[in-house]
Scaffold this active site. Structure first.
Site, PDB file in Angstrom:
ATOM      1  CB  SER A   1      -0.890   0.008   1.245  1.00  0.00           C
ATOM      2  OG  SER A   1      -0.088   0.215   2.391  1.00  0.00           O
ATOM      3  CG  MET A   2      -0.407   4.926  -1.451  1.00  0.00           C
ATOM      4  SD  MET A   2      -1.453   6.343  -1.743  1.00  0.00           S
ATOM      5  CE  MET A   2      -0.265   7.666  -1.735  1.00  0.00           C
TER       6      MET A   2
ATOM      7  CB  THR B   1       9.674   4.362  -3.231  1.00  0.00           C
ATOM      8  OG1 THR B   1       8.455   4.313  -3.980  1.00  0.00           O
ATOM      9  CG2 THR B   1      10.697   5.147  -4.025  1.00  0.00           C
TER      10      THR B   1
ATOM     11  CD  GLU C   1       4.452   5.779  -7.430  1.00  0.00           C
ATOM     12  OE1 GLU C   1       3.395   5.100  -7.468  1.00  0.00           O
ATOM     13  OE2 GLU C   1       4.820   6.415  -6.429  1.00  0.00           O
ATOM     14  CB  ALA C   2       5.091  -0.897 -11.730  1.00  0.00           C
ATOM     15  CD  GLN C   3       1.208   2.530  -8.728  1.00  0.00           C
ATOM     16  OE1 GLN C   3       2.133   1.757  -8.539  1.00  0.00           O
ATOM     17  NE2 GLN C   3       1.258   3.795  -8.330  1.00  0.00           N
TER      18      GLN C   3
ATOM     19  CB  CYS D   1      -3.916  -0.024  10.390  1.00  0.00           C
ATOM     20  SG  CYS D   1      -5.601   0.604  10.533  1.00  0.00           S
TER      21      CYS D   1
ATOM     22  CB  CYS E   1      -6.610  -0.611  14.665  1.00  0.00           C
ATOM     23  SG  CYS E   1      -5.948  -1.773  13.450  1.00  0.00           S
TER      24      CYS E   1
ATOM     25  CB  CYS F   1      -9.338   0.136   9.910  1.00  0.00           C
ATOM     26  SG  CYS F   1      -8.994  -0.330  11.622  1.00  0.00           S
TER      27      CYS F   1
HETATM   28 ZN    ZN Z   1      -6.827  -1.158  11.419  1.00  0.00          ZN
END
Ligand code: ZN
Length: 208
Positions: free
Chosen positions: A22-23, A28, A94-96, A150, A153, A185
């Site tokens: 994820s971000m 990177t 940033e291949a996506q 996250c 949480c 979440c």
């Molecule tokens: Zn969470």
């Protein structure tokens, strides 16, 4: 941590590595770590990123902590083949955001003996597989999935939740636009925002 295998350079075997997550997961940073080691070993390294990603600097791959390495922005994945002639290691960030042809480009490079290291978001803001990433993950020799934390949480996060209301797949931004969330979440935030058409999700979450 991913630890590279020692390779006899005379044999010149190519392969594909994918770093996904994820971000704010450190993708990177991990790409830069691998590329800098290769540069230090006197290997010829080239780094490419899609022209769309202009968050900080047009000619650098810059991670969130401003660690950087110079790169070439390209409009399409096919440009990489032309520009990577005679290179030992190709990095792609940033291949996506690249077109689906990226999978063939990486395969061709690896077949020619190039080590290809690809970093990208594996899921978009809605939790769907992102662009050429699923196909890259299927065809790579090595996969590293890194996680963010996250912010709701403290568990491991795999989603990039978008604050801003927009259906555009591409919305380049950072902390003002996105936050990393775990599965639970993320689902809760999606429900709270009314982003979810799937009415089963409410029941699924409540079964926890
Ligand atoms: Zn969470």
């Amino acid at each position: 941590m991913f630890l590279e295998k020692l390779v006899n350079q005379n044999a010149r075997r190519g392969w594909i590595e994918v770093v996904c997550g994820s971000m704010f997961s450190g993708k990177t940073e991990e790409l830069i770590r691998r590329l800098k080691r290769a540069q230090f070993a006197q290997l010829k390294v080239e780094i490419f990123k899609p022209q769309i990603d202009t968050r900080y600097d047009i000619n650098e791959v810059v991670s969130h902590d401003r660690n950087s390495i110079s790169s070439t922005p390209v409009p399409a994945s096919s440009n990489i083949l032309l520009l990577a002639d005679g290179v030992d290691v190709v990095g792609i960030d940033e291949a996506q955001f690249f077109d689906d042809e990226l999978v063939n480009v990486c395969t061709q490079l690896a077949n020619k003996g190039v080590r290809v290291i690809v970093a990208g978001l594996d899921m978009d803001f809605s939790g769907k597989p992102f662009g050429p990433m699923p196909a890259l993950l299927a065809t790579a020799e090595y996969i590293t999935k890194v996680h963010a934390i996250c912010v709701d949480c403290g568990d491991l996060a795999l989603h990039s939740f978008r604050f801003q209301q927009s259906d555009d797949l591409v919305l380049v931004g950072e902390k003002e636009s996105y936050k990393p969330l775990c599965r639970k979440c993320f689902n809760q935030n999606q429900l709270d925002r009314g982003n979810v058409k799937n009415t089963n999700l409410k029941d699924e979450i409540n079964e926890f």
